[in-house]
Design a protein around this motif. Structure first.
Motif, PDB file in Angstrom:
ATOM      1  N   ILE A   1      76.805 -20.359  61.305  1.00 41.67           N
ATOM      2  CA  ILE A   1      75.960 -19.283  61.838  1.00 41.67           C
ATOM      3  C   ILE A   1      75.209 -18.529  60.740  1.00 41.67           C
ATOM      4  O   ILE A   1      74.014 -18.286  60.883  1.00 41.67           O
ATOM      5  CB  ILE A   1      76.788 -18.333  62.734  1.00 41.67           C
ATOM      6  N   PRO A   2      75.845 -18.144  59.636  1.00 45.02           N
ATOM      7  CA  PRO A   2      75.062 -17.441  58.604  1.00 45.02           C
ATOM      8  C   PRO A   2      73.889 -18.259  58.068  1.00 45.02           C
ATOM      9  O   PRO A   2      72.824 -17.707  57.795  1.00 45.02           O
ATOM     10  CB  PRO A   2      76.091 -17.182  57.494  1.00 45.02           C
ATOM     11  N   PHE A   3      74.059 -19.567  57.935  1.00 45.90           N
ATOM     12  CA  PHE A   3      72.960 -20.393  57.458  1.00 45.90           C
ATOM     13  C   PHE A   3      71.873 -20.538  58.513  1.00 45.90           C
ATOM     14  O   PHE A   3      70.694 -20.667  58.185  1.00 45.90           O
ATOM     15  CB  PHE A   3      73.474 -21.771  57.026  1.00 45.90           C
ATOM     16  N   ALA A   4      72.243 -20.488  59.766  1.00 48.94           N
ATOM     17  CA  ALA A   4      71.270 -20.607  60.842  1.00 48.94           C
ATOM     18  C   ALA A   4      70.372 -19.372  60.926  1.00 48.94           C
ATOM     19  O   ALA A   4      69.208 -19.474  61.308  1.00 48.94           O
ATOM     20  CB  ALA A   4      71.982 -20.839  62.170  1.00 48.94           C
ATOM     21  N   VAL A   5      70.891 -18.212  60.577  1.00 49.87           N
ATOM     22  CA  VAL A   5      70.102 -16.982  60.677  1.00 49.87           C
ATOM     23  C   VAL A   5      69.619 -16.490  59.315  1.00 49.87           C
ATOM     24  O   VAL A   5      69.105 -15.372  59.200  1.00 49.87           O
ATOM     25  CB  VAL A   5      70.914 -15.866  61.375  1.00 49.87           C
ATOM     26  N   LEU A   6      69.746 -17.292  58.288  1.00 50.00           N
ATOM     27  CA  LEU A   6      69.399 -16.878  56.928  1.00 50.00           C
ATOM     28  C   LEU A   6      67.925 -16.508  56.801  1.00 50.00           C
ATOM     29  O   LEU A   6      67.583 -15.509  56.179  1.00 50.00           O
ATOM     30  CB  LEU A   6      69.760 -17.988  55.941  1.00 50.00           C
ATOM     31  N   ARG A   7      67.036 -17.283  57.383  1.00 54.44           N
ATOM     32  CA  ARG A   7      65.604 -17.007  57.276  1.00 54.44           C
ATOM     33  C   ARG A   7      65.267 -15.650  57.895  1.00 54.44           C
ATOM     34  O   ARG A   7      64.493 -14.874  57.349  1.00 54.44           O
ATOM     35  CB  ARG A   7      64.807 -18.111  57.957  1.00 54.44           C
ATOM     36  N   THR A   8      65.890 -15.344  59.017  1.00 53.28           N
ATOM     37  CA  THR A   8      65.654 -14.063  59.672  1.00 53.28           C
ATOM     38  C   THR A   8      66.204 -12.912  58.839  1.00 53.28           C
ATOM     39  O   THR A   8      65.591 -11.847  58.753  1.00 53.28           O
ATOM     40  CB  THR A   8      66.320 -14.054  61.062  1.00 53.28           C
ATOM     41  N   LEU A   9      67.357 -13.116  58.223  1.00 56.46           N
ATOM     42  CA  LEU A   9      67.983 -12.056  57.431  1.00 56.46           C
ATOM     43  C   LEU A   9      67.201 -11.725  56.168  1.00 56.46           C
ATOM     44  O   LEU A   9      67.227 -10.584  55.703  1.00 56.46           O
ATOM     45  CB  LEU A   9      69.411 -12.451  57.071  1.00 56.46           C
ATOM     46  N   ARG A  10      66.520 -12.699  55.600  1.00 52.99           N
ATOM     47  CA  ARG A  10      65.780 -12.450  54.360  1.00 52.99           C
ATOM     48  C   ARG A  10      64.649 -11.455  54.549  1.00 52.99           C
ATOM     49  O   ARG A  10      64.276 -10.753  53.613  1.00 52.99           O
ATOM     50  CB  ARG A  10      65.230 -13.759  53.805  1.00 52.99           C
ATOM     51  N   THR A  11      64.084 -11.390  55.731  1.00 50.68           N
ATOM     52  CA  THR A  11      62.980 -10.460  55.994  1.00 50.68           C
ATOM     53  C   THR A  11      63.441  -9.205  56.720  1.00 50.68           C
ATOM     54  O   THR A  11      62.619  -8.374  57.081  1.00 50.68           O
ATOM     55  CB  THR A  11      61.900 -11.161  56.830  1.00 50.68           C
ATOM     56  N   SER A  12      64.742  -9.045  56.900  1.00 51.29           N
ATOM     57  CA  SER A  12      65.282  -7.927  57.657  1.00 51.29           C
ATOM     58  C   SER A  12      65.309  -6.641  56.826  1.00 51.29           C
ATOM     59  O   SER A  12      65.763  -6.628  55.680  1.00 51.29           O
ATOM     60  CB  SER A  12      66.693  -8.257  58.138  1.00 51.29           C
ATOM     61  N   ALA A  13      64.850  -5.556  57.435  1.00 50.73           N
ATOM     62  CA  ALA A  13      64.885  -4.252  56.770  1.00 50.73           C
ATOM     63  C   ALA A  13      66.320  -3.756  56.634  1.00 50.73           C
ATOM     64  O   ALA A  13      66.669  -3.091  55.648  1.00 50.73           O
ATOM     65  CB  ALA A  13      64.052  -3.246  57.550  1.00 50.73           C
ATOM     66  N   ILE A  14      67.167  -4.081  57.592  1.00 47.56           N
ATOM     67  CA  ILE A  14      68.562  -3.657  57.541  1.00 47.56           C
ATOM     68  C   ILE A  14      69.269  -4.288  56.351  1.00 47.56           C
ATOM     69  O   ILE A  14      70.005  -3.613  55.620  1.00 47.56           O
ATOM     70  CB  ILE A  14      69.289  -3.995  58.860  1.00 47.56           C
ATOM     71  N   VAL A  15      69.046  -5.564  56.131  1.00 43.11           N
ATOM     72  CA  VAL A  15      69.683  -6.253  55.002  1.00 43.11           C
ATOM     73  C   VAL A  15      69.175  -5.676  53.685  1.00 43.11           C
ATOM     74  O   VAL A  15      69.943  -5.503  52.734  1.00 43.11           O
ATOM     75  CB  VAL A  15      69.443  -7.771  55.090  1.00 43.11           C
ATOM     76  N   ARG A  16      67.879  -5.348  53.634  1.00 41.27           N
ATOM     77  CA  ARG A  16      67.342  -4.727  52.434  1.00 41.27           C
ATOM     78  C   ARG A  16      68.010  -3.384  52.154  1.00 41.27           C
ATOM     79  O   ARG A  16      68.365  -3.069  51.017  1.00 41.27           O
ATOM     80  CB  ARG A  16      65.829  -4.541  52.573  1.00 41.27           C
TER      81      ARG A  16
END
Length: 109
Positions: free
Chosen positions: A24-39
């Protein structure tokens, strides 16, 4: 003893859940890279980790002898100093601060 079919079924379920949790983390990695929350988390997590270390180190020393409290305060100050001086490297600062605290508590009587 459970039957072979039961054991195979349990192992298949465990395998499926483990595989899904790891994928699951690898499946959503692209979305997480542009996420403001992750930043925001990448900015605030190191500070949170250092705060937890400071509270944990100081919590147990309040009721202990005054020397232990002094050692904990010194270790927290060194941790913060190393964190700010060496490019905010959390692992380095937490490691040095923890090592200093352990050394002070165990080496100096």
């Amino acid at each position: 003893m459970p039957s072979t079919a039961y054991l195979v079924a349990v192992l298949a379920i465990v395998f499926g859940i483990t595989l899904a949790l790891r994928a699951i983390p690898f499946a959503v990695l692209r979305t997480l890279r542009t996420s403001a929350i992750v930043r925001q988390l990448s900015v605030w997590m190191p500070v949170g980790i250092l705060a937890i270390l400071a509270v944990t180190a100081l919590h147990g020393t309040v009721t202990a002898e005054p020397r232990a409290t002094l050692y904990a305060l010194l270790a927290v100050a060194v941790t913060a100093g190393v964190h700010l001086a060496f490019g905010r490297r959390t692992i380095l600062s937490v490691g040095i601060g923890t090592a200093l605290y352990v050394a002070l508590v165990n080496v100096i009587p």
